[in-house]
Scaffold this motif. Structure first.
Motif, PDB file in Angstrom:
ATOM      1  N   ALA A 360      12.272 -71.014 -37.968  1.00  0.00           N
ATOM      2  CA  ALA A 360      13.102 -69.812 -37.842  1.00  0.00           C
ATOM      3  C   ALA A 360      13.360 -69.482 -36.366  1.00  0.00           C
ATOM      4  O   ALA A 360      13.322 -68.317 -35.960  1.00  0.00           O
ATOM      5  N   LEU A 361      13.676 -70.513 -35.578  1.00  0.00           N
ATOM      6  CA  LEU A 361      13.959 -70.348 -34.156  1.00  0.00           C
ATOM      7  C   LEU A 361      15.399 -70.743 -33.871  1.00  0.00           C
ATOM      8  O   LEU A 361      15.945 -71.648 -34.508  1.00  0.00           O
ATOM      9  N   PRO A 362      16.039 -70.112 -32.896  1.00  0.00           N
ATOM     10  CA  PRO A 362      17.334 -70.612 -32.441  1.00  0.00           C
ATOM     11  C   PRO A 362      17.149 -71.866 -31.598  1.00  0.00           C
ATOM     12  O   PRO A 362      16.087 -72.070 -30.995  1.00  0.00           O
ATOM     13  N   VAL A 363      18.152 -72.706 -31.565  1.00  0.00           N
ATOM     14  CA  VAL A 363      18.121 -73.881 -30.698  1.00  0.00           C
ATOM     15  C   VAL A 363      18.682 -73.473 -29.347  1.00  0.00           C
ATOM     16  O   VAL A 363      19.744 -72.836 -29.270  1.00  0.00           O
ATOM     17  N   SER A 364      17.997 -73.817 -28.295  1.00  0.00           N
ATOM     18  CA  SER A 364      18.489 -73.508 -26.962  1.00  0.00           C
ATOM     19  C   SER A 364      19.868 -74.105 -26.751  1.00  0.00           C
ATOM     20  O   SER A 364      20.097 -75.277 -27.067  1.00  0.00           O
ATOM     21  N   PRO A 365      20.823 -73.308 -26.238  1.00  0.00           N
ATOM     22  CA  PRO A 365      22.169 -73.868 -26.000  1.00  0.00           C
ATOM     23  C   PRO A 365      22.147 -75.032 -25.025  1.00  0.00           C
ATOM     24  O   PRO A 365      22.951 -75.957 -25.135  1.00  0.00           O
ATOM     25  N   HIS A 366      21.222 -75.008 -24.060  1.00  0.00           N
ATOM     26  CA  HIS A 366      21.117 -76.128 -23.123  1.00  0.00           C
ATOM     27  C   HIS A 366      20.684 -77.384 -23.860  1.00  0.00           C
ATOM     28  O   HIS A 366      21.184 -78.484 -23.579  1.00  0.00           O
ATOM     29  N   ALA A 367      19.775 -77.239 -24.825  1.00  0.00           N
ATOM     30  CA  ALA A 367      19.336 -78.392 -25.599  1.00  0.00           C
ATOM     31  C   ALA A 367      20.478 -78.945 -26.443  1.00  0.00           C
ATOM     32  O   ALA A 367      20.666 -80.171 -26.536  1.00  0.00           O
ATOM     33  N   VAL A 368      21.250 -78.054 -27.070  1.00  0.00           N
ATOM     34  CA  VAL A 368      22.353 -78.521 -27.915  1.00  0.00           C
ATOM     35  C   VAL A 368      23.393 -79.252 -27.077  1.00  0.00           C
ATOM     36  O   VAL A 368      23.918 -80.295 -27.476  1.00  0.00           O
ATOM     37  N   ARG A 369      23.704 -78.727 -25.878  1.00  0.00           N
ATOM     38  CA  ARG A 369      24.680 -79.387 -25.019  1.00  0.00           C
ATOM     39  C   ARG A 369      24.180 -80.775 -24.584  1.00  0.00           C
ATOM     40  O   ARG A 369      24.948 -81.744 -24.549  1.00  0.00           O
ATOM     41  N   GLY A 397      16.657 -72.379 -45.785  1.00  0.00           N
ATOM     42  CA  GLY A 397      17.092 -71.034 -46.178  1.00  0.00           C
ATOM     43  C   GLY A 397      17.989 -70.394 -45.136  1.00  0.00           C
ATOM     44  O   GLY A 397      18.792 -71.056 -44.480  1.00  0.00           O
ATOM     45  N   GLU A 398      17.852 -69.059 -44.972  1.00  0.00           N
ATOM     46  CA  GLU A 398      18.731 -68.305 -44.068  1.00  0.00           C
ATOM     47  C   GLU A 398      18.668 -68.823 -42.634  1.00  0.00           C
ATOM     48  O   GLU A 398      19.644 -68.719 -41.890  1.00  0.00           O
ATOM     49  N   ALA A 399      17.523 -69.362 -42.222  1.00  0.00           N
ATOM     50  CA  ALA A 399      17.394 -69.850 -40.846  1.00  0.00           C
ATOM     51  C   ALA A 399      18.289 -71.051 -40.574  1.00  0.00           C
ATOM     52  O   ALA A 399      18.502 -71.409 -39.410  1.00  0.00           O
ATOM     53  N   THR A 400      18.828 -71.669 -41.621  1.00  0.00           N
ATOM     54  CA  THR A 400      19.730 -72.809 -41.426  1.00  0.00           C
ATOM     55  C   THR A 400      21.011 -72.394 -40.723  1.00  0.00           C
ATOM     56  O   THR A 400      21.555 -73.143 -39.903  1.00  0.00           O
ATOM     57  N   VAL A 401      21.525 -71.204 -41.042  1.00  0.00           N
ATOM     58  CA  VAL A 401      22.871 -70.818 -40.612  1.00  0.00           C
ATOM     59  C   VAL A 401      23.036 -70.811 -39.087  1.00  0.00           C
ATOM     60  O   VAL A 401      23.942 -71.478 -38.557  1.00  0.00           O
ATOM     61  N   PRO A 402      22.198 -70.075 -38.304  1.00  0.00           N
ATOM     62  CA  PRO A 402      22.427 -70.070 -36.861  1.00  0.00           C
ATOM     63  C   PRO A 402      22.227 -71.438 -36.220  1.00  0.00           C
ATOM     64  O   PRO A 402      22.910 -71.773 -35.247  1.00  0.00           O
ATOM     65  N   VAL A 403      21.305 -72.234 -36.752  1.00  0.00           N
ATOM     66  CA  VAL A 403      21.100 -73.574 -36.202  1.00  0.00           C
ATOM     67  C   VAL A 403      22.322 -74.439 -36.471  1.00  0.00           C
ATOM     68  O   VAL A 403      22.804 -75.169 -35.593  1.00  0.00           O
ATOM     69  N   TRP A 404      22.841 -74.368 -37.687  1.00  0.00           N
ATOM     70  CA  TRP A 404      24.035 -75.134 -38.039  1.00  0.00           C
ATOM     71  C   TRP A 404      25.213 -74.721 -37.152  1.00  0.00           C
ATOM     72  O   TRP A 404      25.970 -75.570 -36.666  1.00  0.00           O
ATOM     73  N   GLU A 405      25.367 -73.425 -36.928  1.00  0.00           N
ATOM     74  CA  GLU A 405      26.469 -72.946 -36.093  1.00  0.00           C
ATOM     75  C   GLU A 405      26.341 -73.437 -34.653  1.00  0.00           C
ATOM     76  O   GLU A 405      27.343 -73.738 -34.006  1.00  0.00           O
ATOM     77  N   ALA A 406      25.105 -73.529 -34.154  1.00  0.00           N
ATOM     78  CA  ALA A 406      24.907 -74.045 -32.800  1.00  0.00           C
ATOM     79  C   ALA A 406      25.329 -75.509 -32.714  1.00  0.00           C
ATOM     80  O   ALA A 406      25.999 -75.929 -31.758  1.00  0.00           O
ATOM     81  N   LEU A 407      24.956 -76.317 -33.706  1.00  0.00           N
ATOM     82  CA  LEU A 407      25.372 -77.721 -33.729  1.00  0.00           C
ATOM     83  C   LEU A 407      26.881 -77.834 -33.869  1.00  0.00           C
ATOM     84  O   LEU A 407      27.524 -78.694 -33.240  1.00  0.00           O
TER      85      LEU A 407
END
Length: 815
Positions: A360-369, A397-407
């Motif tokens: 249930a953590l966000p992915v760092s934008p620097h990591a995604v880039r 579950g719900e934690a999927t959504v922000p991670v998916w959006e970051a990718l």
């Protein structure tokens, strides 16, 4: 049209010259977008500066543009936000007279004006009390007068903003959240507010204000382009409507698309959604950074106390908690480990995403880039680890959504699943749908994650949920097209041939259960047998059952209820019996229930209608208890006109019909000759409580003897019914359904839902001299699908040509 170079314009200060030049500028086709907004601002500057000079202003005064006008971003119908600034030395009457000489010409032209008269101290004090005023002053720009006075105010206001950032930014974040709750998310709305909705122009300006605080900065890539697209759309909206509106209403979208040179309204919405998604993602990242910085600042005094003030203890080491191979947690985000090598580890993007979602953590934008730039492509088919990490991500579950959006923001999803681009930001014009196609697919996977304990293969359920509407990016039936795409993608992801076939089958038939349960006669053996044939196995049936629920829950509130759930569960139970080898009961041999027989006897004895209302058991939902429905039984001697009369009476009493079963009950000879018609309805009150059975019976008697003109009463109601302004409803469509029923001919009616629709259908069928065996009503939003099982008066099926003629006649009657 000749170009107008407003930089050389020397119009007189009177309103006529400005109005003519303004109109000429707005009619230009060669200079849309930022050049036109800037030109309109320069033209307005010149006119207002002329008004200011002609008024012989006292020394120490200046006319200041703030807000959008201060940024030189004037849309055709934008407000003019003006501040008359004075240093306090001039006579108050002279300052008031100067204000009148500027404000009244603006009002005379019908332009909206937000105005104030203040000293620098007053402006600063107002900004300290009013957050919105402070934001507007951050963009202050001199139009005319004492530029030094304005520069000093800007410097002071900006310094205050930076000094007060730890207090004001959390307040601003709260206002943004409240606005998002009120206006919704722009990237999913069919009629979005381009300014106020989340991801709109207001949020783009907030990001500029946060950057000005020096506390955090937004991801810059694509942000300016997104903001410009929304401004361009608002310009076209103002020109199309002639009004100062930010709401992109359905009826305006074609004109706005044409004004922007786009193909159609769907293309317009996709561009608007793309822009909103960019701004929303930037806002999420920025506010997360703001709160991280503020939290770190608040911790420093405590840290200094713990470490002591002498001896130069230094900074404590940053904690890095391992999450997965190459992924660690740091400062509340999932980041790449120092040892991570994305260029050598193509599974790392999925592994990092799955680890973040599971924690249930966000992915760092620097990591995604970094992953987007460096990670190599996955081999096709994917290795088993990649497939397992995708399933883990979808099952979070719900934690999927922000991670998916970051990718998705960095293009990783499209690289993994190339067909995703077709559904990305694709609008769904059915108002029942809450989300765009891509977000709906992710939401369905989220809903399915809570149902995985019900199925033997949760991995197949989650992937089928993600792909079930993937065909909506292509022409044709999305279920048929989606089957082919899902088959290709499942094989790409690494499923074997058997599993790939199951996923493809589930995608092909993902609407089968709910459509059959709500639109077909479940007592007809052909109905159950056709579903069993399509599904094939018990394992596929349980996957379809879970996906049906997840899909409906992810669609919107109107798509699922306990009533629909009970119908689908009943169908699944019957189909499971067939797949297990159990024989289907013969509906012709089924005896009436004890309650039906009791009412039939009473109707035959009295010769009049007999009614009974019975509330179904209450089913507990997450939102609270919900009645499955109310059963209304009507028994009366068989006669013409029963269906339209009964349906009309129910409509007059605002009862929504969910299903109707009509059967003739032949009573034993010792009860007297004759056949009794029994109508078994499932109804629900539109609002309020249910009417009494006695009132329904009295109105039914009047309808049957002709003393109650139902058609006239319903016409009066329809005339007074509030209609939504917008696109006209499509015409009704009536078809002969391809159902291998040996009991009746199946007619399907698709029409705009309206009071008395079933009454009008019943009248048309009575006129065609056919008998209705059962009716099944399904309503989603404004669309009704009514399925009717009809026979000739002698109970035989209608020949094909006769059935087609009936469908055409019914369609014409409903027009």
């Amino acid at each position: 049209m000749t170009n107008l170079d407003t930089s050389d314009t020397t119009e007189e200060p009177g309103p006529d010259g400005y109005a003519a030049a303004r109109l000429l500028l707005l009619q230009e086709k060669e200079r849309p977008g930022p050049p036109r907004r800037a030109a309109l601002a320069r033209l307005t500057d010149d006119w207002l500066a002329g008004l200011f000079a002609a008024a012989a202003p006292p020394r120490g005064t200046a006319l200041v543009a703030v807000g959008g006008y201060g940024r030189a971003e004037l849309s055709p119908r934008s407000d003019l936000d003006l501040l008359l600034l004075h240093d306090g030395t001039a006579d108050k009457a002279a300052v008031a007279a100067l204000a009148d000489r500027i404000w009244y010409p603006v009002w005379d032209l019908g332009l909206a004006l937000d105005h104030s008269v203040r000293t620098p101290a007053e402006a600063r004090a107002t900004a300290g009390e009013d957050l919105k005023a402070h934001l507007g002053l951050l963009d202050a720009r001199t139009v005319a007068g004492d530029a030094g006075l304005v520069a000093a105010l800007r410097t002071t206001v900006l310094a205050d903003w930076r000094n007060q950032a730890p207090r004001r930014l959390p307040e601003l974040d709260g206002l943004c959240r409240e606005r998002a709750e009120r206006a919704g998310e722009l990237q999913y709305l069919l009629e979005p507010d381009l300014k106020e909705a989340r991801g709109g122009l207001r949020d783009a300006q907030v990001l500029r204000a946060v950057a000005a605080s020096w506390l955090a900065d937004a991801p810059r890539e694509g942000l300016d382009t997104a903001r410009r697209r929304l401004l361009d759309a608002r310009d076209a909206l103002h020109l199309a409507t002639g009004r100062a509106t930010d709401r992109l209403a359905l009826q305006e979208q074609d004109a706005v698309a044409a004004g922007l040179g786009l193909l159609d309204a769907d293309t317009l919405l996709r561009e608007v959604y793309e822009a909103a998604r960019t701004i929303s993602y930037a806002a999420d990242v920025t506010w997360r950074e703001v709160h991280r910085v503020l939290k770190a600042r608040s911790a420093r005094p405590r840290l200094r106390t713990l470490l002591g003030r002498g001896g130069g203890a230094g900074k404590p080491p940053v904690e890095r908690t391992p999450l997965a191979e190459g992924v660690v947690e740091m400062d509340g985000e999932a980041v790449l480990a120092r040892s991570a090598r994305p260029e050598r580890d193509p599974v790392l993007p999925l592994r990092a995403a799955a680890a973040a979602a599971q924690s249930a953590l966000p992915v760092s934008p620097h990591a995604v880039r970094r992953l987007a730039a460096a990670a190599g492509p996955l081999p096709v088919p994917w290795p088993a680890e990649a497939r397992e990490e995708l399933v883990t991500l979808l099952g979070a579950g719900e934690a999927t959504v922000p991670v998916w959006e970051a990718l998705e923001a960095e293009g990783i999803i499209t690289r993994l699943l190339p067909d995703w681009e077709r559904v990305r930001c694709r609008p769904q014009r059915n108002p029942v749908h809450t989300w765009t196609v891509d977000r709906h697919l992710v939401e369905t996977a989220v809903r399915a994650s809570s149902l995985t304990r019900r199925v033997g293969r949760p991995d197949l359920l989650l992937v089928a949920a993600l792909l079930h509407d993937i065909g909506k990016g292509w022409p044709g039936d999305h279920s048929v097209v989606g089957e082919t795409i899902a088959r290709d993608l499942a094989a790409r992801i690494g499923f074997d041939r058997t599993d790939t076939a199951i996923i493809a089958t589930v995608v092909r038939h993902h609407l089968l259960l709910v459509e059959t349960a709500t639109r077909r006669d479940l007592d007809d053996p052909a109905t159950v047998q056709s579903v069993a044939t399509a599904v094939g196995t018990l394992g596929t049936l349980e996957l379809l059952h879970a996906l049906t629920e997840a899909d409906a829950l992810a669609t919107g509130p109107a798509a699922w209820s306990s009533w629909r759930a009970s119908l689908v569960a009943d169908l699944v139970k019957r189909v499971a019996g067939v797949l297990a080898g159990e024989p289907l009961p013969d509906p012709e041999a089924a005896a009436p229930s004890a309650e039906q027989e009791r009412l039939a006897i009473e109707a035959l004895r009295t010769g009049e209608p007999v009614l009974a209302l019975r509330t179904e058991p209450v089913v507990t939902e997450p939102e609270g208890p919900e009645p499955v429905g109310v059963e209304l039984l009507i028994a009366l001697p068989d006669r013409p006109g029963v269906l339209p009369a009964a349906a009309g009476v129910l409509a007059l009493h605002r009862l929504t019909v969910r299903a109707a079963d009509l059967r003739a009950v032949d009573l034993p000879g010792d009860l007297g000759p004759g056949s009794v018609l029994v109508l078994d309805w499932r109804v629900a009150a539109e609002y309020g409580s249910l009417p009494e059975a006695a009132r329904l019976r009295a109105d039914l008697v009047r309808a049957l003897d002709g003393s109650l003109d139902i058609a006239a009463r319903l016409a009066e109601r329809e005339a007074a019914y509030p209609r939504r302004r917008g696109l006209a409803a499509p015409p009704p469509r009536v078809t002969v359904a391809a159902a291998d029923s040996r009991l009746a001919t199946v007619i399907e009616v698709r029409a705009q839902d309206a009071p008395g629709l079933l009454h009008r259908i019943g009248r048309a069928l009575e006129g065609a001299a056919v008998r209705v065996r059962s009716a099944h009503v399904s309503t989603l939003g404004a669309n009704a699908v009514d399925t009717l099982y009809v026979t000739r008066p002698d109970g035989s099926l209608l020949p094909a040509e006769e059935a087609s003629d009936l469908a055409r006649a019914l369609e014409e009657a409903l027009r």
